[in-house]
Design an enzyme around this catalytic site. Structure first.
Site, short mmCIF file in Angstrom:
data_model
loop_
_atom_site.label_atom_id
_atom_site.label_comp_id
_atom_site.label_asym_id
_atom_site.label_seq_id
_atom_site.Cartn_x
_atom_site.Cartn_y
_atom_site.Cartn_z
N HIS A 52 11.69 -4.14 1.14
CA HIS A 52 10.47 -3.80 1.87
C HIS A 52 9.42 -3.28 0.88
CE1 HIS A 52 12.82 0.10 2.19
NE2 HIS A 52 11.74 0.45 1.52
P1 TYD Z 1 15.23 1.84 5.03
O1 TYD Z 1 14.00 2.45 4.49
O2 TYD Z 1 15.14 0.44 5.57
O3 TYD Z 1 16.40 1.91 3.92
P2 TYD Z 1 16.62 1.05 2.60
O4 TYD Z 1 15.32 0.99 1.89
O5 TYD Z 1 17.62 1.81 1.81
O6 TYD Z 1 17.18 -0.28 2.94
O7 TYD Z 1 15.83 2.79 6.14
C1 TYD Z 1 17.08 2.54 6.77
C2 TYD Z 1 17.07 3.27 8.11
O8 TYD Z 1 16.97 4.69 7.92
C3 TYD Z 1 15.92 2.87 9.01
O9 TYD Z 1 16.39 2.77 10.33
C4 TYD Z 1 14.96 4.03 8.94
C5 TYD Z 1 15.84 5.20 8.62
N1 TYD Z 1 15.16 6.20 7.75
C6 TYD Z 1 14.79 7.42 8.28
O10 TYD Z 1 14.98 7.71 9.48
N2 TYD Z 1 14.17 8.32 7.47
C7 TYD Z 1 13.93 8.06 6.16
O11 TYD Z 1 13.37 8.93 5.43
C8 TYD Z 1 14.31 6.78 5.62
C9 TYD Z 1 14.06 6.42 4.21
C10 TYD Z 1 14.93 5.88 6.47
#
Ligand code: TYD
Length: 137
Positions: A52
């Site tokens: 992302h």
């Molecule tokens: P995501 O940012 O997609 O993780 P990665 O970059 O590691 O793949 O986040 C995964 C899940 O966690 C998504 O449902 C959102 C949640 N999340 C939070 O609730 N708070 C946060 O600070 C972060 C980074 C993610």
């Protein structure tokens, strides 16, 4: 923002026979005030995270333990960074597509972030990210 704005930052380290100590002060060692800290751990072998970009968020990514690779992409070029030192952070500016892979067993990826979690700040679709940069998809 161009990939050249992303860079490895050496964090201050206090060496000691009893073990080393590093520290990070928001606005001094990272170019933003720290609003949030999150971390990835217990990552299974072969897993990939990220995939992302963020519209406004600035981040510093640190391998607190073990190692992993961070692949940054500004829509023009890509660069892979291997992080394996807890006294080094990778500064990631806004509008950079980011993937993380090659996690070693037991690694911990800590991220210091400039804003609270906000799903509206994400591009989760690569084509949408490129379109926002004005690139043909
Ligand atoms: P995501 O940012 O997609 O993780 P990665 O970059 O590691 O793949 O986040 C995964 C899940 O966690 C998504 O449902 C959102 C949640 N999340 C939070 O609730 N708070 C946060 O600070 C972060 C980074 C993610």
């Amino acid at each position: 923002m161009p990939l050249s704005d992303c860079k490895l930052i050496q964090l201050p380290t206090v060496h000691d026979r009893r073990g080393n100590l590093s520290f990070i002060e928001g606005g001094r060692h990272v170019p933003f005030a720290i609003e949030r800290v999150y971390y990835l751990y217990d990552v299974p072998g072969g897993a990939e995270r990220g995939g992302h970009a963020h519209k406004a968020l600035q981040q510093l990514i640190i391998a607190m333990s073990g190692s992993f690779d961070v692949i940054l992409d500004d829509g023009m070029e890509k660069q892979r960074f291997h992080l394996n030192r807890s006294y080094q952070g990778l500064y990631v500016c806004p509008m950079i597509w980011r993937e993380i892979d090659n996690f070693s067993s037991g690694s911990v990826c800590m991220v210091l972030a400039s804003n609270l979690y906000d799903e509206k700040d994400y591009f989760r679709d690569y084509e949408g990210f490129l379109a926002a940069l004005g690139k043909n998809v």
